[in-house]
Design an enzyme around this catalytic site. Structure first.
Site, short mmCIF file in Angstrom:
data_model
loop_
_atom_site.label_atom_id
_atom_site.label_comp_id
_atom_site.label_asym_id
_atom_site.label_seq_id
_atom_site.Cartn_x
_atom_site.Cartn_y
_atom_site.Cartn_z
N GLU A 133 0.62 -1.00 -0.09
CA GLU A 133 0.05 0.04 0.23
C GLU A 133 0.52 1.29 0.16
OE1 GLU A 133 0.14 -2.16 2.29
OE2 GLU A 133 -1.96 -3.62 1.99
N TYR A 166 -1.04 -18.38 10.49
CA TYR A 166 -2.13 -17.92 10.57
C TYR A 166 -2.23 -19.15 9.29
CZ TYR A 166 -3.50 -14.67 6.69
OH TYR A 166 -4.76 -13.89 6.19
#
Length: 184
Positions: A133, A166
């Protein structure tokens, strides 16, 4: 939780496929640097970009995200409008070991130009292309260069293995390829 050195990063990348493609050594001649450094890995940004635009008066909502607020560009250079934002992805595909946490940090070359890369973790056993980002905090258009360094990844090795990774919890961004938009 020690920071892992170049020797460990090199071994994990070449023997275990932790980073593909892997650049051994720091490439910097005429480009924003990328490759393995003393205690990290500088990843490249690909040539796929999603640039925020307000052409359709879209509203940014993380619970109901619409891609109409973006324009897609495939280019060697991405120009981010003033005070705007773009998404991209790393060239490299990462596979994080179960006993490692990775922190993604922006490169100072971009930060000194007012271009900020979001700080984000890569959790144990996460894998995929990292969606980057970029925020252009300046009142001027800003350039991002594809296939050059964009963010540094710091590898922190835990004293013990986590109970749930995860991968175990099947995280929503597991195995992502391409620029991945927000998911709920």
């Amino acid at each position: 939780m020690p920071v892992m050195p170049d020797t460990w990063i090199r071994k994990m990348a070449t023997e275990k496929g932790m980073i593909e493609p892997f650049t051994d050594g720091l490439q910097r001649e005429g480009v924003i640097s990328y490759g393995v450094s003393s205690y990290g890995y500088d990843a490249r940004v690909s040539d796929d970009f999603k640039i925020f635009t307000n052409v359709d008066s879209a509203v940014v909502d993380p619970k109901d995200f619409s891609s109409t607020g973006f324009v897609d560009r495939k280019a060697d250079v991405c120009v981010i409008p003033p005070n705007s934002f773009a998404l991209a992805r790393t060239v490299e595909y990462f596979r994080i070991p179960r006993d490692v946490l990775v922190i993604c940090l922006g490169k100072s070359t971009y930060a000194r130009c007012g271009i900020i890369v979001n700080v984000t973790p890569l959790e144990p056993e996460w894998e995929g292309h990292v969606t980057l980002e970029f925020s252009n905090t300046t009142p001027l258009p800003a350039r991002i260069y594809a296939n050059e360094g964009a963010a540094q990844f710091i590898f922190l090795k835990a004293d013990s293995v986590c109970e749930t990774s995860y991968g175990d919890r099947k995280g929503k961004y597991q195995g992502q390829k391409g620029v991945t938009l927000p998911r709920l």
